[in-house]
Design an enzyme around this catalytic site. Sequence first.
Site, short mmCIF file in Angstrom:
data_model
loop_
_atom_site.label_atom_id
_atom_site.label_comp_id
_atom_site.label_asym_id
_atom_site.label_seq_id
_atom_site.Cartn_x
_atom_site.Cartn_y
_atom_site.Cartn_z
CB SER A 9 8.60 -4.86 7.57
OG SER A 9 7.53 -5.74 7.25
CD GLU A 11 9.00 -7.67 -1.19
OE1 GLU A 11 8.62 -8.47 -0.33
OE2 GLU A 11 8.69 -7.72 -2.39
CG ASP A 102 8.37 -17.56 -10.07
OD1 ASP A 102 7.53 -18.35 -9.61
OD2 ASP A 102 8.25 -16.33 -10.07
CB ALA A 116 8.97 -22.64 0.52
CG HIS A 142 1.17 -20.64 -5.01
ND1 HIS A 142 1.31 -21.11 -6.30
CD2 HIS A 142 2.33 -20.04 -4.68
CE1 HIS A 142 2.53 -20.81 -6.73
NE2 HIS A 142 3.17 -20.16 -5.77
CE LYS A 158 4.89 -21.89 2.65
NZ LYS A 158 4.79 -20.81 1.63
CG PHE A 209 2.64 -6.28 -10.31
CD1 PHE A 209 3.68 -6.65 -11.15
CD2 PHE A 209 2.71 -5.04 -9.68
CE1 PHE A 209 4.75 -5.82 -11.36
CE2 PHE A 209 3.78 -4.20 -9.89
CZ PHE A 209 4.81 -4.59 -10.74
CG HIS A 259 6.18 -7.00 4.28
ND1 HIS A 259 7.40 -6.73 4.85
CD2 HIS A 259 6.43 -7.40 3.00
CE1 HIS A 259 8.36 -6.96 3.96
NE2 HIS A 259 7.80 -7.36 2.82
#
Length: 284
Positions: A9, A11, A102, A116, A142, A158, A209, A259
């Site tokens: 996939s 994005e 965020d 989430a 994270h 989650k 990033f 992805h």
Amino acid sequence: MITTSPTFSLELFPPQTPEGAEKLRAARAQMALLKPRFFSVTFGAGGSTRDRTLETVLEIQNEGHRAAPHLSCIGSTRASIRSILEQYRAHGIRHLVALRGDLPSGMARPGSFRHANELVEFIRSETGSWFHIEVAAYPEYHPQAKSPLDDLLAFKRKIDAGADSAITQYFYNFDAYSHFIDECQAVGINAPIVPGIMPISSFSSLARFSDNCGAEIPRWIRKRLESYGDDRTSIHAFGLDVVTQLCEKLLAAGAPGLHFYTLNQVGLTRTLWQRLGLASAAGD
């Protein structure tokens, strides 16, 4: 890691200007030739790109492709999320990427949702099994996690709340992903966890990033990229080799797909798909 039908996939992020929209349409036409299983479309902090996300998703659907809008909950109310879910259902959208997101600049309160897993639980309570829900996973943890265990348990919440599968933050260390999968299985997480892949187009952008999201650039990769300076040809060639080898290792190990974070650019992603031989299998 075992899979029989890998999912490939792409994005995208919604364009901010009419010119950006035209450029994205042209890039997306080229991306569609790769036959991705679906396109995901990002959603700005606090719903700041809500309308543009929906517009982009509907364009993708009208072109005959599957689309999965992102939905971030921080800074949102239950009423606003309910309204978005109703819109998506009305347009026949069956796939979501549910994220915390965020807190928008200048906003002091997180809104109705703090995490989430609360968003996933709300989506399930409102819509039942209508949506296939993806969530985020972090093989390198994270950046706000208190500890590796806390991060793992947050991910488990989650999945337990009703998420069907996950897409990871990008990484360049295969062992980080492999170890994360082992940890997930040890605590009873068996949902598919698809690796997120970031093509390398610019060292300065990648470093920025990575600093923001906590993704590690291994020292040997960082030093090689630094040594190329402004030589974009060398950066692209080296980056393609690094990412191709990573993808090959992931697929050989049984990762349930890949992805790609395209940043709305088709060139490097297309080359990676061609090297990996994905175009013939991605749309099956």
